[in-house]
Motif scaffolding. Structure first.
Motif, PDB file in Angstrom:
ATOM      1  N   ARG A  18       3.547  -5.852   6.730  1.00 28.43           N
ATOM      2  CA  ARG A  18       3.440  -4.400   6.851  1.00 28.43           C
ATOM      3  C   ARG A  18       2.429  -4.004   7.928  1.00 28.43           C
ATOM      4  NH1 ARG A  18       3.755  -5.523   1.152  1.00 28.43           N
ATOM      5  NH2 ARG A  18       5.759  -4.754   0.323  1.00 28.43           N
ATOM      6  N   ILE A  19       1.334  -4.723   7.996  1.00 29.08           N
ATOM      7  CA  ILE A  19       0.297  -4.410   8.986  1.00 29.08           C
ATOM      8  C   ILE A  19       0.805  -4.631  10.396  1.00 29.08           C
ATOM      9  CG2 ILE A  19      -1.926  -5.211   9.894  1.00 29.08           C
ATOM     10  CD1 ILE A  19      -2.706  -5.710   6.896  1.00 29.08           C
ATOM     11  N   SER A  42      -5.189 -11.907  -3.773  1.00 29.41           N
ATOM     12  CA  SER A  42      -6.354 -11.306  -3.103  1.00 29.41           C
ATOM     13  C   SER A  42      -7.608 -12.134  -3.314  1.00 29.41           C
ATOM     14  CB  SER A  42      -6.568  -9.869  -3.588  1.00 29.41           C
ATOM     15  OG  SER A  42      -6.776  -9.843  -4.994  1.00 29.41           O
ATOM     16  N   PHE A  68      -4.699  -6.877  -2.156  1.00 28.07           N
ATOM     17  CA  PHE A  68      -3.931  -7.324  -0.988  1.00 28.07           C
ATOM     18  C   PHE A  68      -2.876  -8.350  -1.398  1.00 28.07           C
ATOM     19  CE2 PHE A  68      -3.094  -9.128   3.155  1.00 28.07           C
ATOM     20  CZ  PHE A  68      -3.296  -8.067   4.028  1.00 28.07           C
ATOM     21  N   ASP A  71       1.631  -7.991   2.769  1.00 24.62           N
ATOM     22  CA  ASP A  71       0.961  -6.932   3.517  1.00 24.62           C
ATOM     23  C   ASP A  71       0.730  -7.324   4.975  1.00 24.62           C
ATOM     24  OD1 ASP A  71       0.916  -5.194   1.383  1.00 24.62           O
ATOM     25  OD2 ASP A  71      -1.076  -5.813   0.698  1.00 24.62           O
ATOM     26  N   THR A  76      -6.114   0.362   6.199  1.00 25.45           N
ATOM     27  CA  THR A  76      -5.313   1.137   5.258  1.00 25.45           C
ATOM     28  C   THR A  76      -4.943   0.335   4.009  1.00 25.45           C
ATOM     29  OG1 THR A  76      -3.199   0.534   6.292  1.00 25.45           O
ATOM     30  CG2 THR A  76      -4.356   2.460   7.185  1.00 25.45           C
ATOM     31  N   PHE A  77      -5.310  -0.951   3.965  1.00 22.63           N
ATOM     32  CA  PHE A  77      -4.965  -1.803   2.829  1.00 22.63           C
ATOM     33  C   PHE A  77      -6.221  -2.175   2.048  1.00 22.63           C
ATOM     34  CE2 PHE A  77      -1.322  -2.087   5.513  1.00 22.63           C
ATOM     35  CZ  PHE A  77      -0.248  -2.277   4.655  1.00 22.63           C
ATOM     36  N   ASP A  78      -6.103  -2.160   0.726  1.00 22.73           N
ATOM     37  CA  ASP A  78      -7.209  -2.478  -0.175  1.00 22.73           C
ATOM     38  C   ASP A  78      -7.312  -3.989  -0.348  1.00 22.73           C
ATOM     39  OD1 ASP A  78      -9.076  -2.720  -2.171  1.00 22.73           O
ATOM     40  OD2 ASP A  78      -8.063  -1.375  -3.586  1.00 22.73           O
ATOM     41  N   ARG A  79      -8.449  -4.568   0.003  1.00 20.79           N
ATOM     42  CA  ARG A  79      -8.635  -6.018  -0.116  1.00 20.79           C
ATOM     43  C   ARG A  79      -8.496  -6.494  -1.561  1.00 20.79           C
ATOM     44  NH1 ARG A  79     -13.926  -7.227   3.560  1.00 20.79           N
ATOM     45  NH2 ARG A  79     -14.090  -8.932   2.021  1.00 20.79           N
TER      46      ARG A  79
END
Length: 360
Positions: free
Chosen positions: A255-256, A222, A248, A252, A242-245
């Motif tokens: 997933r995105i 990240s 990350f 992901d 919906t994802f935390d930077r």
């Protein structure tokens, strides 16, 4: 790349955007009976390589209904000593015109003379890489070398990739199938750009492939993405929110895109003891064998993404599509070239692992 980081004690590579202002070049036609050749496109506009030199990518004309977009690999930089080419760290490929960005000098899927090439007859777009940011950067970063030298690095991976995509969009308005692939640094970005391309071509079948980036299970990910500005100039996708930077992961991106385009088939190839990935992990302070970390990542993706498949081959090699080992690699009775061909043709493939026969 296997020796270039020996003296570096630092973090390592994890390897809708703004469009270029200039009008794209016209479509490249292939005369009947002529051997396909590569043409270099210099898009201008907002594109740049890391130190401010011009950016370019390469196109080999072919069937307008089948387009292959390949995101090249080539290291990364995140500090003055790594980013300054004059220091000789060789941490990344800093210029578009270097041999590592020349598909005409590569084998594998870029060898038009190989009768087994899965992409024979396809239009191929080779997205050069010279920004040290896994094709994801969108900032001008100020770095200082250990000797006190100041330099600015143009992490413009997004703008450069977008220039190639804009050229494709302008010249190939209605392909039926688009293969979005990448190797090493390009593999990290490939699921993200597969989603971008799928947004643009809602009627086309988009397939994703990444090679040589499955083992980066480390907390440093990240931070590197933040350094490069990877979360700047992102498309307005609710799935991203919906994802935390701060936590990350490179996985992901799979997933995105899968959440946005659930029918897309997504794929990853790795050698289980990849020397380059193992070295990168060590530089991030992770001493665990890449084999186990990779297995954990692949297991997580298989559980989270219904259409994700992987091919895990024995050995220490790094990436597949740019090399002739594409045609000689076989695992669990499945030839890698056949697996890639089935992916390119939009067929469903099974996950393959050397675990069934011993990954030695």
């Amino acid at each position: 790349m296997r020796l270039m980081f020996a003296a570096v004690a630092a973090l390592t590579l994890l390897a809708g955007c703004k469009a270029a202002e200039e009008k794209p070049a016209s479509v490249i036609a292939v005369p009947a009976g002529a051997p396909p050749a590569w043409t270099t496109i210099a898009p201008g506009g907002e594109t740049l390589c890391a130190t401010g030199t011009p950016y370019s990518f390469h196109v080999r004309g072919g069937d307008a209904s089948r387009v292959m977009i390949f995101l090249n690999g080539g290291g990364a930089c995140w500090s003055g000593d790594l980013c300054d080419p004059s220091l000789g760290a060789n941490a990344y490929t800093p210029f578009a015109e270097m041999d590592p960005n020349n598909p005409a000098k590569m084998g594998g899927v870029f060898d038009a003379g190989n009768a087994e090439n899965p992409f024979t007859g396809w239009t191929q777009v080779f997205v050069s890489y010279c920004t040290g940011d896994s094709h994801l950067g969108a900032v001008e970063a100020a770095y200082t070398t250990s000797a006190g030298k100041q330099l600015t690095i143009h992490h413009r991976g997004k703008a450069n990739v977008q220039s190639a995509l804009d050229w494709v969009y302008a010249n190939y308005p209605a392909p039926s199938r688009v293969f979005v692939g990448g190797g090493s640094a390009g593999a990290i970005a490939s699921p993200f750009y597969a989603g971008v391309v799928a947004d643009h071509y809602p009627l086309a079948q988009i397939v994703q492939y990444g090679g040589g980036a499955g083992g980066y299970r480390a907390g440093a990910v990240s931070g590197l993405l933040e350094t490069w500005g990877a979360f700047t100039d992102m498309p307005d996708w609710p799935e991203l929110a919906t994802f935390d930077r701060a936590t990350f992961k490179t996985e992901d991106f799979f997933r995105i895109t899968a959440a946005r385009h659930p029918a897309m088939r997504m794929h990853q190839f790795n050698n289980v003891d990849d020397e380059v990935q193992q070295m990168f992990l060590g530089l991030m302070g992770v001493s665990d064998p890449v084999r186990g970390l990779m297995q954990a990542n692949l297991g997580d993706l298989a559980a989270d993404v219904a259409n994700f498949r992987s091919y895990s081959a024995a050995g220490e090699d790094h990436t597949l599509l740019r090399y002739d080992r594409l045609y000689t690699t076989e695992t669990d009775g499945v030839r890698a070239v056949d697996w890639v061909r089935d992916i390119a043709e939009g067929q469903e493939v099974r996950s393959v692992s050397c675990g069934a026969e011993g990954c030695n």
